[in-house]
Design a protein around this motif. Structure first.
Motif, PDB file in Angstrom:
ATOM      1  N   GLY A   9       0.773  -1.237   0.000  1.00 44.82           N
ATOM      2  CA  GLY A   9       0.000   0.000   0.000  1.00 44.82           C
ATOM      3  C   GLY A   9       0.800   1.281   0.000  1.00 44.82           C
ATOM      4  N   THR A  11      -0.753   4.418  -0.845  1.00 45.97           N
ATOM      5  CA  THR A  11      -1.302   5.413  -1.776  1.00 45.97           C
ATOM      6  C   THR A  11      -2.801   5.598  -1.525  1.00 45.97           C
ATOM      7  OG1 THR A  11      -1.851   3.674  -3.365  1.00 45.97           O
ATOM      8  CG2 THR A  11       0.309   4.780  -3.627  1.00 45.97           C
ATOM      9  N   ALA A  33       5.791   0.314   4.228  1.00 46.20           N
ATOM     10  CA  ALA A  33       7.247   0.234   4.395  1.00 46.20           C
ATOM     11  C   ALA A  33       7.681   0.753   5.764  1.00 46.20           C
ATOM     12  CB  ALA A  33       7.930   1.048   3.300  1.00 46.20           C
ATOM     13  N   GLY A  49       7.093  -2.434   7.488  1.00 40.46           N
ATOM     14  CA  GLY A  49       8.516  -2.728   7.385  1.00 40.46           C
ATOM     15  C   GLY A  49       8.813  -3.567   6.162  1.00 40.46           C
ATOM     16  N   GLY A  50      10.101  -3.551   5.734  1.00 38.91           N
ATOM     17  CA  GLY A  50      10.475  -4.330   4.554  1.00 38.91           C
ATOM     18  C   GLY A  50      10.343  -5.823   4.810  1.00 38.91           C
ATOM     19  N   PHE A  51      10.363  -6.587   3.706  1.00 41.29           N
ATOM     20  CA  PHE A  51      10.272  -8.055   3.805  1.00 41.29           C
ATOM     21  C   PHE A  51      11.653  -8.683   3.827  1.00 41.29           C
ATOM     22  CE2 PHE A  51       5.762  -8.438   3.146  1.00 41.29           C
ATOM     23  CZ  PHE A  51       5.411  -7.359   2.353  1.00 41.29           C
ATOM     24  N   HIS A  74       3.136   3.337  -4.762  1.00 40.89           N
ATOM     25  CA  HIS A  74       3.289   4.572  -5.526  1.00 40.89           C
ATOM     26  C   HIS A  74       4.132   4.318  -6.780  1.00 40.89           C
ATOM     27  CE1 HIS A  74       4.844   8.656  -6.305  1.00 40.89           C
ATOM     28  NE2 HIS A  74       3.760   9.077  -5.688  1.00 40.89           N
ATOM     29  N   PHE A  76       6.576   5.701  -7.885  1.00 41.94           N
ATOM     30  CA  PHE A  76       8.018   5.886  -7.677  1.00 41.94           C
ATOM     31  C   PHE A  76       8.590   4.812  -6.740  1.00 41.94           C
ATOM     32  CE2 PHE A  76       9.651   9.803  -9.690  1.00 41.94           C
ATOM     33  CZ  PHE A  76       8.487  10.179 -10.330  1.00 41.94           C
ATOM     34  N   SER A  78       9.660   1.903  -7.122  1.00 45.71           N
ATOM     35  CA  SER A  78       9.971   0.930  -8.171  1.00 45.71           C
ATOM     36  C   SER A  78      10.687  -0.302  -7.625  1.00 45.71           C
ATOM     37  CB  SER A  78      10.801   1.580  -9.274  1.00 45.71           C
ATOM     38  OG  SER A  78      12.025   2.022  -8.748  1.00 45.71           O
ATOM     39  N   ASN A  83      10.466  -6.058  -6.832  1.00 43.33           N
ATOM     40  CA  ASN A  83      10.517  -7.204  -5.913  1.00 43.33           C
ATOM     41  C   ASN A  83       9.203  -7.979  -5.913  1.00 43.33           C
ATOM     42  OD1 ASN A  83      13.010  -6.231  -5.316  1.00 43.33           O
ATOM     43  ND2 ASN A  83      12.641  -5.937  -3.115  1.00 43.33           N
TER      44      ASN A  83
HETATM   45  P1  NAP Z   1      10.886   1.516  -2.790  1.00 39.52           P
HETATM   46  O1  NAP Z   1      12.052   2.437  -2.892  1.00 39.52           O
HETATM   47  O2  NAP Z   1      10.269   0.977  -4.022  1.00 39.52           O
HETATM   48  O3  NAP Z   1      11.209   0.268  -1.841  1.00 39.52           O
HETATM   49  C1  NAP Z   1      12.396   0.196  -1.075  1.00 39.52           C
HETATM   50  C2  NAP Z   1      12.183  -0.940  -0.066  1.00 39.52           C
HETATM   51  O4  NAP Z   1      11.215  -0.512   0.907  1.00 39.52           O
HETATM   52  C3  NAP Z   1      11.564  -2.202  -0.665  1.00 39.52           C
HETATM   53  O5  NAP Z   1      12.530  -2.995  -1.311  1.00 39.52           O
HETATM   54  C4  NAP Z   1      10.961  -2.851   0.569  1.00 39.52           C
HETATM   55  O6  NAP Z   1      11.969  -3.380   1.424  1.00 39.52           O
HETATM   56  C5  NAP Z   1      10.398  -1.637   1.288  1.00 39.52           C
HETATM   57  N1  NAP Z   1       9.003  -1.348   0.930  1.00 39.52           N
HETATM   58  C6  NAP Z   1       8.543  -0.434   0.042  1.00 39.52           C
HETATM   59  N2  NAP Z   1       7.197  -0.396   0.048  1.00 39.52           N
HETATM   60  C7  NAP Z   1       6.796  -1.319   0.944  1.00 39.52           C
HETATM   61  C8  NAP Z   1       5.524  -1.773   1.401  1.00 39.52           C
HETATM   62  N3  NAP Z   1       4.372  -1.206   0.963  1.00 39.52           N
HETATM   63  N4  NAP Z   1       5.483  -2.780   2.328  1.00 39.52           N
HETATM   64  C9  NAP Z   1       6.634  -3.319   2.802  1.00 39.52           C
HETATM   65  N5  NAP Z   1       7.877  -2.919   2.440  1.00 39.52           N
HETATM   66  C10 NAP Z   1       7.937  -1.942   1.513  1.00 39.52           C
HETATM   67  O7  NAP Z   1       9.727   2.227  -1.916  1.00 39.52           O
HETATM   68  P2  NAP Z   1       9.557   3.795  -1.551  1.00 39.52           P
HETATM   69  O8  NAP Z   1       9.555   4.618  -2.791  1.00 39.52           O
HETATM   70  O9  NAP Z   1      10.495   4.081  -0.435  1.00 39.52           O
HETATM   71  O10 NAP Z   1       8.040   3.802  -0.996  1.00 39.52           O
HETATM   72  C11 NAP Z   1       7.817   3.308   0.305  1.00 39.52           C
HETATM   73  C12 NAP Z   1       6.339   3.395   0.605  1.00 39.52           C
HETATM   74  O11 NAP Z   1       5.882   4.741   0.494  1.00 39.52           O
HETATM   75  C13 NAP Z   1       5.478   2.549  -0.307  1.00 39.52           C
HETATM   76  O12 NAP Z   1       4.412   2.010   0.469  1.00 39.52           O
HETATM   77  C14 NAP Z   1       4.929   3.549  -1.289  1.00 39.52           C
HETATM   78  O13 NAP Z   1       3.660   3.161  -1.800  1.00 39.52           O
HETATM   79  C15 NAP Z   1       4.786   4.781  -0.407  1.00 39.52           C
HETATM   80  N6  NAP Z   1       4.860   6.026  -1.174  1.00 39.52           N
HETATM   81  C16 NAP Z   1       6.008   6.292  -1.868  1.00 39.52           C
HETATM   82  C17 NAP Z   1       6.065   7.483  -2.607  1.00 39.52           C
HETATM   83  C18 NAP Z   1       7.318   7.859  -3.368  1.00 39.52           C
HETATM   84  O14 NAP Z   1       7.365   8.991  -3.849  1.00 39.52           O
HETATM   85  N7  NAP Z   1       8.283   6.977  -3.492  1.00 39.52           N
HETATM   86  C19 NAP Z   1       4.944   8.367  -2.622  1.00 39.52           C
HETATM   87  C20 NAP Z   1       3.784   8.036  -1.890  1.00 39.52           C
HETATM   88  C21 NAP Z   1       3.752   6.863  -1.158  1.00 39.52           C
HETATM   89  P3  NAP Z   1      12.452  -4.950   1.363  1.00 39.52           P
HETATM   90  O15 NAP Z   1      13.323  -5.033   0.149  1.00 39.52           O
HETATM   91  O16 NAP Z   1      13.202  -5.136   2.654  1.00 39.52           O
HETATM   92  O17 NAP Z   1      11.220  -5.792   1.241  1.00 39.52           O
END
Ligand code: NAP
Ligand code: 3Y8
Length: 256
Positions: A9, A11, A33, A49-51, A74, A76, A78, A83
């Motif tokens: 989730g 978003t 996350a 938390g991450g997996f 989201h 972004f 990616s 994964n």
């Molecule tokens: P990311 O760079 O794609 O992921 C980095 C690591 O964070 C993943 O490999 C995983 O760790 C962990 N992770 C990411 N999303 C997760 C989830 N929903 N549940 C469990 N672990 C998760 O992710 P990110 O861009 O940091 O985004 C993190 C969270 O914020 C996500 O839920 C995303 O939908 C939300 N979000 C992000 C943005 C943005 O601009 N990036 C904007 C709005 C909301 P492991 O490898 O240890 O499993």
């Protein structure tokens, strides 16, 4: 089939999906996350938390007998989406993404598209401006090379570390945002340039509508490449996908 869904989730769409699944009494868990201090509570059990990478995710899916995964992260996020494709393939669990289309410029918009965060930083190598940098917290350090600008930062949580440029103001606020709020904010701080991720959806769009109203230029950061996967663009599409794979939805006659 005893369904047991995992929703990745974070978003607006993920939250709407959680509500739809809870209403239909479909067994599901929301996964976040753990990026922010106090994530919004959704009407499903949740894990934070991450997996632990692809293998950690695959192990989680098998150990928790997850029947379907819906990647509603989201555009972004990616790494998570890559994964999810690999982890679901490894564990043999069906996956669909719930995503939203990128924004496209309309008459009156003044966008400069850049390929990624580094492209936005390079495009800020220009005379001093007053920049709305509404890209969140995780990539702020990358914007250090242009200290000539004033930066208006909007963060979900107060910054925990010293920021990497001298002239800034932090607004601590969580979306979704309104156009009137963003117009007032940009006028109050005399913003003359907006930096935005091309997130799509509705929750982050207000600043672009405000930029259009104020005839301000926008540095629009294209979203990262996504892996090949099944994609849905609405809750109904996801529910249809679930029904097609035999998930009974309380109160909904599947006619089978
Ligand atoms: P990311 O760079 O794609 O992921 C980095 C690591 O964070 C993943 O490999 C995983 O760790 C962990 N992770 C990411 N999303 C997760 C989830 N929903 N549940 C469990 N672990 C998760 O992710 P990110 O861009 O940091 O985004 C993190 C969270 O914020 C996500 O839920 C995303 O939908 C939300 N979000 C992000 C943005 C943005 O601009 N990036 C904007 C709005 C909301 P492991 O490898 O240890 O499993
Ligand atoms: C932790 C979970 C819902 C979800 C709401 C959407 C809308 C409001 C707009 C601006 C842009 C930004 C940011 C933004 C928006 C929604 C959505 C969205 C942008 C929460 C949330 C989590 C996060 C993580 C956070 C990031 C940051 C990005 C702020 C919850 C509130 C800039 C993306 O401080 C940090 O570590 C923040 C990290 C990833 C991007 C970054 O690089 O810093 N989102 N945002 C999720 C988790 O732990 O897994 O608290 O509910 C969710 C939402 N934020 O339920 O209604 O769907 O996009 N989120 C961007 O789009 O540019 C703000 O200010 O104009």
């Amino acid at each position: 089939m005893a369904e047991n869904l995992l929703i990745l989730g974070g978003t607006t769409e993920a939250s709407a999906l959680c509500r739809a699944l809870a209403e239909r009494e479909i067994t599901a868990t929301l996964s976040l996350a753990g990026r922010v201090d106090r994530p919004l509570r959704q009407p499903l059990p949740q894990r934070v938390g991450g997996f632990g990478g692809v293998d950690g995710l695959a192990r989680y899916l098998v150990e928790n007998k997850v029947s379907h995964v819906i990647d509603a992260t989201h555009p972004f996020a990616s790494a998570m989406s890559h994964n999810a494709v690999a982890g679901c393939a490894q564990a043999g669990v069906p996956l669909i993404a719930l995503t939203r289309a990128p924004w496209t410029p309309e008459a009156g918009d003044d966008w400069q598209n850049v390929p990624d965060i580094a492209g936005a930083v390079a495009a800020l190598d220009r005379p001093a401006a007053r920049v709305l940098l509404a890209v969140g917290r995780m990539h702020l350090a990358e914007f250090a090379p242009n200290p000539q600008h004033f930066y208006l930062l909007r963060l979900v949580d107060p910054p925990k570390a010293q920021l990497s440029f001298p002239d800034y103001h932090v607004i601590v606020d969580r979306g979704p945002f309104s156009v009137e709020n963003d117009l007032q904010m940009m006028r109050d701080h005399r913003i003359d340039l907006v930096v935005s991720k091309n997130s799509g959806g509705t929750g982050a769009f207000a600043k672009l509508a405000a930029a259009r109203a104020l005839s301000l230029p926008v540095l629009m950061i294209d979203r990262p490449a996504m892996p090949q996967r099944a994609e849905a663009h609405s809750i109904d599409e996801v529910l249809g996908w679930l029904a097609h794979s035999g998930v009974n939805q309380a109160g909904v006659d599947l006619g089978v």
